[in-house]
Design an enzyme around this catalytic site. Sequence first.
Site, PDB file in Angstrom:
ATOM      1  N   ASP A  30       0.822  -1.210   0.000  1.00 25.86           N
ATOM      2  CA  ASP A  30       0.000   0.000   0.000  1.00 25.86           C
ATOM      3  C   ASP A  30       0.851   1.253   0.000  1.00 25.86           C
ATOM      4  OD1 ASP A  30      -2.444  -1.210   0.230  1.00 25.86           O
ATOM      5  OD2 ASP A  30      -2.384  -1.274   2.413  1.00 25.86           O
TER       6      ASP A  30
ATOM      7  N   MET B  31      -6.938   9.270  10.621  1.00 24.77           N
ATOM      8  CA  MET B  31      -7.677   9.750   9.438  1.00 24.77           C
ATOM      9  C   MET B  31      -8.611  10.907   9.797  1.00 24.77           C
ATOM     10  SD  MET B  31      -8.582   6.040   7.738  1.00 24.77           S
ATOM     11  CE  MET B  31      -9.044   5.255   9.271  1.00 24.77           C
TER      12      MET B  31
ATOM     13  N   LYS C  75      -3.775   3.717  -3.125  1.00 23.28           N
ATOM     14  CA  LYS C  75      -4.356   4.843  -3.854  1.00 23.28           C
ATOM     15  C   LYS C  75      -3.249   5.802  -4.273  1.00 23.28           C
ATOM     16  CE  LYS C  75      -8.219   4.821  -0.816  1.00 23.28           C
ATOM     17  NZ  LYS C  75      -8.620   5.510   0.378  1.00 23.28           N
TER      18      LYS C  75
HETATM   19  N1  SAH Z   1      -3.041   0.330   9.864  1.00 26.94           N
HETATM   20  C1  SAH Z   1      -2.501   1.661  10.134  1.00 26.94           C
HETATM   21  C2  SAH Z   1      -3.562   2.738  10.044  1.00 26.94           C
HETATM   22  C3  SAH Z   1      -4.161   2.892   8.669  1.00 26.94           C
HETATM   23  S1  SAH Z   1      -5.292   4.227   8.574  1.00 26.94           S
HETATM   24  C4  SAH Z   1      -1.833   1.650  11.499  1.00 26.94           C
HETATM   25  O1  SAH Z   1      -2.032   0.726  12.290  1.00 26.94           O
HETATM   26  O2  SAH Z   1      -1.068   2.584  11.774  1.00 26.94           O
HETATM   27  C5  SAH Z   1      -4.236   5.528   8.048  1.00 26.94           C
HETATM   28  C6  SAH Z   1      -4.087   6.560   9.146  1.00 26.94           C
HETATM   29  O3  SAH Z   1      -3.102   6.147  10.079  1.00 26.94           O
HETATM   30  C7  SAH Z   1      -3.601   7.905   8.669  1.00 26.94           C
HETATM   31  O4  SAH Z   1      -4.652   8.688   8.143  1.00 26.94           O
HETATM   32  C8  SAH Z   1      -3.060   8.498   9.950  1.00 26.94           C
HETATM   33  O5  SAH Z   1      -4.099   8.944  10.803  1.00 26.94           O
HETATM   34  C9  SAH Z   1      -2.428   7.273  10.591  1.00 26.94           C
HETATM   35  N2  SAH Z   1      -1.005   7.169  10.241  1.00 26.94           N
HETATM   36  C10 SAH Z   1      -0.422   6.241   9.480  1.00 26.94           C
HETATM   37  N3  SAH Z   1       0.904   6.452   9.375  1.00 26.94           N
HETATM   38  C11 SAH Z   1       1.156   7.561  10.105  1.00 26.94           C
HETATM   39  C12 SAH Z   1       2.341   8.306  10.404  1.00 26.94           C
HETATM   40  N4  SAH Z   1       3.531   7.938   9.933  1.00 26.94           N
HETATM   41  N5  SAH Z   1       2.231   9.404  11.177  1.00 26.94           N
HETATM   42  C13 SAH Z   1       1.046   9.789  11.676  1.00 26.94           C
HETATM   43  N6  SAH Z   1      -0.089   9.125  11.444  1.00 26.94           N
HETATM   44  C14 SAH Z   1      -0.047   8.025  10.664  1.00 26.94           C
END
Ligand code: SAH
Length: 262
Positions: free
Chosen positions: A39, A175, A61
């Site tokens: 992804d 998100m 995406k």
């Molecule tokens: N499975 C992922 C979350 C996916 S949803 C997990 O467990 O982290 C995607 C959201 O995760 C983003 O919109 C943001 O809110 C958060 N996110 C993912 N990577 C991030 C990062 N490096 N820094 C801050 N927020 C992050």
Amino acid sequence: MMNQRVGKVYLVGSGPGAPDLITVRGLRALQAADVVVYDRLAPPELLDEAPPHALRFYVGKAPGRHVCSQEEINALLIEQARLGRTVVRLKGGDPFVFGRGGEEMVALAEAGIPFEVVPGITSAVAAPAAAAIPVTHREVAPAFAVVTGHEAPDKCGGLVEWAAYARVPTLVVLMGVRNSAQIAECLIAAGRSPDEPVAIIANATLPDQQVAFATLGTLAQTIAANGIRPPATIVIGEVVAIGSQVQALALATLANAVARAS
Ligand code: SAH
């Protein structure tokens, strides 16, 4: 078809962003992969860990690019496993935290494909940690909750009951950048103080990490003023004050060291 060996699918969490925050087990699965399906949030450096022969499929995406439907992704995983290949499905953070890993697991199970879930460090705890914010803290926060901000809270209802989450000591919103104004509004309407400290952490654990401190009342304007874009994690609660205090102390220590050195 003759009794062809079916490959195994590993649903691997890549961790929050920095490539060395993947687990040892996740890395080993990657190094043994014939196929990697990844992804947008999976660290690109990790793709180099797969053997040179491994097929790499991007299914995230991107502007102007075809977006794979979940059904297409499920079908790809099943098809590649049926060719006898070891498949790594690499996802940002943890596969089961807003990662649709559950849906893929169910599809694999229904297709009779062997699979293993390799958890990852979720940004829900790693992003606060990167800003020195402990999601729980004795006598301050005995609980935390992780909610999606993606569900547009038109009337503060919908799938996420914001009024209920308003009472959770530490609230971590993933998100939530786009809907931050409505989220703050719903929480304040449900009784959370507009003065509650808030942190927004973008690109956590990556070289371009960005941390901004605000209050619930100034959340949306702080996001706008700092030009913060996704991926960002929002943390709401008294624990945020610990993070800002620790960062101020660390800065003071640094300033003292510089003063002593000069
Ligand atoms: N499975 C992922 C979350 C996916 S949803 C997990 O467990 O982290 C995607 C959201 O995760 C983003 O919109 C943001 O809110 C958060 N996110 C993912 N990577 C991030 C990062 N490096 N820094 C801050 N927020 C992050």
